[in-house]
Design a protein around this motif. Structure first.
Motif, PDB file in Angstrom:
ATOM      1  N   LEU A 152      33.537 -32.714 -19.270  1.00 59.87           N
ATOM      2  CA  LEU A 152      32.309 -32.717 -18.747  1.00 59.87           C
ATOM      3  C   LEU A 152      31.258 -31.775 -19.165  1.00 59.87           C
ATOM      4  N   ARG A 153      31.778 -30.332 -19.185  1.00 64.11           N
ATOM      5  CA  ARG A 153      30.967 -29.279 -19.557  1.00 64.11           C
ATOM      6  C   ARG A 153      30.699 -29.554 -21.274  1.00 64.11           C
ATOM      7  N   THR A 154      31.864 -30.148 -21.975  1.00 66.12           N
ATOM      8  CA  THR A 154      31.355 -30.384 -23.543  1.00 66.12           C
ATOM      9  C   THR A 154      30.462 -31.402 -23.639  1.00 66.12           C
TER      10      THR A 154
ATOM     11  N   ASN B 172      22.848 -32.094 -24.935  1.00 58.44           N
ATOM     12  CA  ASN B 172      21.789 -30.895 -24.822  1.00 58.44           C
ATOM     13  C   ASN B 172      20.815 -30.964 -23.431  1.00 58.44           C
ATOM     14  N   GLU B 173      21.734 -31.125 -22.504  1.00 58.88           N
ATOM     15  CA  GLU B 173      21.141 -31.095 -21.059  1.00 58.88           C
ATOM     16  C   GLU B 173      20.679 -29.740 -20.655  1.00 58.88           C
ATOM     17  N   GLY B 174      20.708 -28.822 -21.435  1.00 59.56           N
ATOM     18  CA  GLY B 174      20.141 -27.612 -21.286  1.00 59.56           C
ATOM     19  C   GLY B 174      21.173 -26.524 -20.779  1.00 59.56           C
TER      20      GLY B 174
ATOM     21  N   ALA C  28      21.157 -24.521 -18.175  1.00 58.97           N
ATOM     22  CA  ALA C  28      21.420 -24.480 -16.789  1.00 58.97           C
ATOM     23  C   ALA C  28      22.550 -25.433 -16.294  1.00 58.97           C
ATOM     24  N   CYS C  29      22.508 -26.639 -16.817  1.00 58.55           N
ATOM     25  CA  CYS C  29      23.426 -27.730 -16.533  1.00 58.55           C
ATOM     26  C   CYS C  29      24.783 -27.137 -17.387  1.00 58.55           C
ATOM     27  N   ALA C  30      24.918 -26.667 -18.469  1.00 56.49           N
ATOM     28  CA  ALA C  30      26.075 -25.993 -18.996  1.00 56.49           C
ATOM     29  C   ALA C  30      26.694 -24.911 -18.133  1.00 56.49           C
ATOM     30  N   GLN C  31      25.770 -24.144 -17.660  1.00 50.51           N
ATOM     31  CA  GLN C  31      25.999 -22.993 -17.092  1.00 50.51           C
ATOM     32  C   GLN C  31      26.848 -23.386 -15.561  1.00 50.51           C
ATOM     33  N   ALA C  32      26.000 -24.235 -14.995  1.00 53.30           N
ATOM     34  CA  ALA C  32      26.693 -24.872 -13.742  1.00 53.30           C
ATOM     35  C   ALA C  32      27.700 -25.524 -13.837  1.00 53.30           C
ATOM     36  N   ALA C  33      28.128 -26.135 -14.962  1.00 54.80           N
ATOM     37  CA  ALA C  33      29.297 -26.800 -15.106  1.00 54.80           C
ATOM     38  C   ALA C  33      30.336 -25.826 -15.286  1.00 54.80           C
ATOM     39  N   GLY C  34      29.873 -24.761 -15.922  1.00 48.88           N
ATOM     40  CA  GLY C  34      30.969 -23.678 -16.112  1.00 48.88           C
ATOM     41  C   GLY C  34      31.425 -22.884 -15.139  1.00 48.88           C
ATOM     42  N   VAL C  35      30.465 -22.970 -14.225  1.00 48.42           N
ATOM     43  CA  VAL C  35      30.679 -21.934 -12.722  1.00 48.42           C
ATOM     44  C   VAL C  35      31.881 -22.906 -11.993  1.00 48.42           C
TER      45      VAL C  35
END
Length: 155
Positions: A105-107, A113-115, A117-124
């Motif tokens: 999902l993070r990938t 290119n969701e941005g 913030a989205c990648a960071q939230a997914a990572g957290v």
């Protein structure tokens, strides 16, 4: 499944080998074979790769469904604790596998290119679940040892 069940009486009538074997014997043999597959997957449980964990999860699932299917043949007091422990172990394996799949999902968020913030939230979120999955995996190993040590109700 419904078609197979509907045709089962005809199969029993035409297959002589099935007519001679009591269902209890067949159930014991089938459960023993299924257990061997699960035990083979769990031999080196501490060192299972993600795909091997998923394979063991599927094997546990098949054993659980088979156990539930044949449960009425055996004493409830013997089957119920075994089936409950199987379910617990299967749930643990399921959670560990779900966390592994969540990395995708993070990938996807990054690829689309969701941005940031989205990648960071997914990572957290993924990091929290990965930590919990590691702890849960230790529990899975303990549960597996308990299940392996338990008497098999079909023997």
């Amino acid at each position: 499944l419904l078609l197979s069940l509907a045709l089962w009486p005809a199969v029993l009538e035409t297959d002589a080998s099935l007519q001679q074997k009591p269902i209890e014997d067949y159930a014991k043999q089938a459960l023993k074979r299924r257990w061997k597959k699960v035990a083979k997957c769990g031999r080196a449980i501490e060192h299972l790769e993600p795909d091997e964990k998923h394979k063991m999860r599927r094997s546990l699932k098949k054993l659980r469904y088979m156990t539930e299917f044949f449960a009425p043949i055996f004493a409830v007091k013997d089957v119920k604790p075994f089936a409950k422990q199987l379910k617990t172990l299967q749930d643990v394996f399921g959670y560990v596998n779900d966390v592994r799949m969540a990395e995708q999902l993070r990938t996807i968020a990054i690829e689309r290119n969701e941005g940031p913030a989205c990648a960071q939230a997914a990572g957290v979120v993924l990091g929290i679940h990965e930590k919990k999955a590691a702890e849960t995996w230790m529990h899975a190993q303990e549960e597996w040892r308990r299940l392996k040590a338990r008497d098999r109700f079909w023997q």
